[in-house]
Design an enzyme around this catalytic site. Structure first.
Site, PDB file in Angstrom:
ATOM      1  N   GLU A 237      45.093 -55.935  81.627  1.00 14.95           N
ATOM      2  CA  GLU A 237      45.456 -55.707  83.025  1.00 14.95           C
ATOM      3  C   GLU A 237      46.550 -56.682  83.484  1.00 14.95           C
ATOM      4  O   GLU A 237      47.459 -56.294  84.230  1.00 14.95           O
ATOM      5  CB  GLU A 237      44.219 -55.841  83.913  1.00 14.95           C
TER       6      GLU A 237
ATOM      7  N   ASN B 232      36.901 -50.558  98.502  1.00 18.18           N
ATOM      8  CA  ASN B 232      36.063 -51.753  98.432  1.00 18.18           C
ATOM      9  C   ASN B 232      36.844 -53.068  98.325  1.00 18.18           C
ATOM     10  O   ASN B 232      36.387 -54.031  97.723  1.00 18.18           O
ATOM     11  CB  ASN B 232      35.021 -51.606  97.317  1.00 18.18           C
TER      12      ASN B 232
ATOM     13  N   TYR C  65      43.670 -47.395  85.985  1.00 21.79           N
ATOM     14  CA  TYR C  65      42.249 -47.007  85.960  1.00 21.79           C
ATOM     15  C   TYR C  65      41.962 -45.944  84.893  1.00 21.79           C
ATOM     16  O   TYR C  65      41.010 -45.171  85.024  1.00 21.79           O
ATOM     17  CB  TYR C  65      41.806 -46.523  87.335  1.00 21.79           C
TER      18      TYR C  65
ATOM     19  N   LYS D  29      43.082 -54.591  97.500  1.00 20.92           N
ATOM     20  CA  LYS D  29      43.366 -53.156  97.506  1.00 20.92           C
ATOM     21  C   LYS D  29      43.980 -52.711  98.840  1.00 20.92           C
ATOM     22  O   LYS D  29      43.904 -53.426  99.844  1.00 20.92           O
ATOM     23  CB  LYS D  29      42.072 -52.391  97.201  1.00 20.92           C
TER      24      LYS D  29
ATOM     25  N   HIS E  31      39.718 -55.778  93.498  1.00 16.12           N
ATOM     26  CA  HIS E  31      39.455 -55.460  92.086  1.00 16.12           C
ATOM     27  C   HIS E  31      39.367 -56.753  91.292  1.00 16.12           C
ATOM     28  O   HIS E  31      40.075 -57.720  91.594  1.00 16.12           O
ATOM     29  CB  HIS E  31      40.602 -54.617  91.487  1.00 16.12           C
TER      30      HIS E  31
HETATM   31  P1  ATP Z   1      37.012 -52.791  90.012  1.00 13.18           P
HETATM   32  O1  ATP Z   1      37.231 -52.284  88.590  1.00 13.18           O
HETATM   33  O2  ATP Z   1      37.921 -52.117  91.028  1.00 13.18           O
HETATM   34  O3  ATP Z   1      37.008 -54.275  90.116  1.00 13.18           O
HETATM   35  P2  ATP Z   1      34.205 -52.508  89.638  1.00 13.18           P
HETATM   36  O4  ATP Z   1      34.439 -53.061  88.284  1.00 13.18           O
HETATM   37  O5  ATP Z   1      33.211 -53.187  90.528  1.00 13.18           O
HETATM   38  O6  ATP Z   1      35.539 -52.383  90.458  1.00 13.18           O
HETATM   39  P3  ATP Z   1      34.231 -49.866  88.457  1.00 13.18           P
HETATM   40  O7  ATP Z   1      32.999 -49.200  87.983  1.00 13.18           O
HETATM   41  O8  ATP Z   1      35.185 -50.445  87.465  1.00 13.18           O
HETATM   42  O9  ATP Z   1      33.790 -50.976  89.535  1.00 13.18           O
HETATM   43  O10 ATP Z   1      34.993 -48.813  89.380  1.00 13.18           O
HETATM   44  C1  ATP Z   1      36.365 -48.976  89.661  1.00 13.18           C
HETATM   45  C2  ATP Z   1      36.608 -48.615  91.106  1.00 13.18           C
HETATM   46  O11 ATP Z   1      36.357 -47.224  91.277  1.00 13.18           O
HETATM   47  C3  ATP Z   1      35.674 -49.292  92.107  1.00 13.18           C
HETATM   48  O12 ATP Z   1      36.072 -50.584  92.496  1.00 13.18           O
HETATM   49  C4  ATP Z   1      35.765 -48.344  93.279  1.00 13.18           C
HETATM   50  O13 ATP Z   1      36.981 -48.511  94.025  1.00 13.18           O
HETATM   51  C5  ATP Z   1      35.823 -46.999  92.581  1.00 13.18           C
HETATM   52  N1  ATP Z   1      34.480 -46.418  92.405  1.00 13.18           N
HETATM   53  C6  ATP Z   1      33.492 -46.823  91.563  1.00 13.18           C
HETATM   54  N2  ATP Z   1      32.405 -46.065  91.661  1.00 13.18           N
HETATM   55  C7  ATP Z   1      32.696 -45.117  92.597  1.00 13.18           C
HETATM   56  C8  ATP Z   1      31.993 -44.015  93.165  1.00 13.18           C
HETATM   57  N3  ATP Z   1      30.750 -43.728  92.773  1.00 13.18           N
HETATM   58  N4  ATP Z   1      32.624 -43.285  94.115  1.00 13.18           N
HETATM   59  C9  ATP Z   1      33.882 -43.558  94.498  1.00 13.18           C
HETATM   60  N5  ATP Z   1      34.616 -44.583  94.004  1.00 13.18           N
HETATM   61  C10 ATP Z   1      34.040 -45.351  93.077  1.00 13.18           C
HETATM   62 MG    MG Z   2      35.944 -52.298  86.989  1.00 15.40          MG
END
Ligand code: ATP
Ligand code: MG
Length: 137
Positions: free
Chosen positions: A126, A112, A49, A9, A115
């Site tokens: 994706e 974070n 997303y 990211k 992804h």
């Molecule tokens: P990713 O899909 O990016 O691999 P993930 O599957 O661990 O991450 P998801 O629940 O799919 O988590 O959330 C997608 C992304 O949205 C997260 O990686 C993070 O960047 C962001 N995100 C998730 N939860 C929060 C939150 N509570 N506040 C802010 N950003 C969030």
């Molecule tokens: Mg995810």
């Protein structure tokens, strides 16, 4: 063999952690099937997303994802989806285990570092969002 979509990211690219993250990916035994450095528009990030459209953080997340270049990749390995998510660690770096990418490189639950796809169907969608069949090697 299984394939998953991975993204380094914009936070991690800006902090010049790309090389260190790629090193962990290769050391963990993944084969790169595709890779591109690119800048997402806000619309690109919103499309990617779309499942999170109704979440309160959607606007902030898509602004972040379009804030600078990211590295988009297809990783291949047996059990690649689960294995890449394990290497990334928990979404929230405060909850991520020692040795994971998010523990080491993530700034916050939003910024974070990486992804990873979460299931075979989402991985296929994706990968298709970013790469044409001919780009997969
Ligand atoms: P990713 O899909 O990016 O691999 P993930 O599957 O661990 O991450 P998801 O629940 O799919 O988590 O959330 C997608 C992304 O949205 C997260 O990686 C993070 O960047 C962001 N995100 C998730 N939860 C929060 C939150 N509570 N506040 C802010 N950003 C969030
Ligand atoms: Mg995810």
């Amino acid at each position: 063999m299984e394939r998953t979509l991975a993204i380094i990211k914009p936070d991690a690219v800006a902090k010049r952690h790309t090389g260190k993250i790629l090193e962990k990916i290769e050391a963990a035994g993944f084969r790169l099937a595709a890779m591109r450095l690119m800048s997402l528009s806000q619309r690109d990030a919103e499309g990617f997303y779309a499942v999170h459209r109704e979440r309160p953080f959607f606007g902030s997340l898509t602004a972040f994802m379009s804030s600078g270049p990211c590295v988009v990749m297809v990783l291949e390995a047996p059990d690649a989806i689960r294995k890449w998510r394990a290497l990334m660690g928990a979404t929230d770096p405060a909850k991520a285990e020692a040795g994971t990418i998010r523990k080491e490189f993530a700034e916050s639950i939003e910024r974070n570092a990486t992804h990873g796809s979460d299931a075979p169907e989402t991985a296929a969608a994706e990968i298709g969002y970013f790469f044409a069949g001919m780009e997969l090697v």
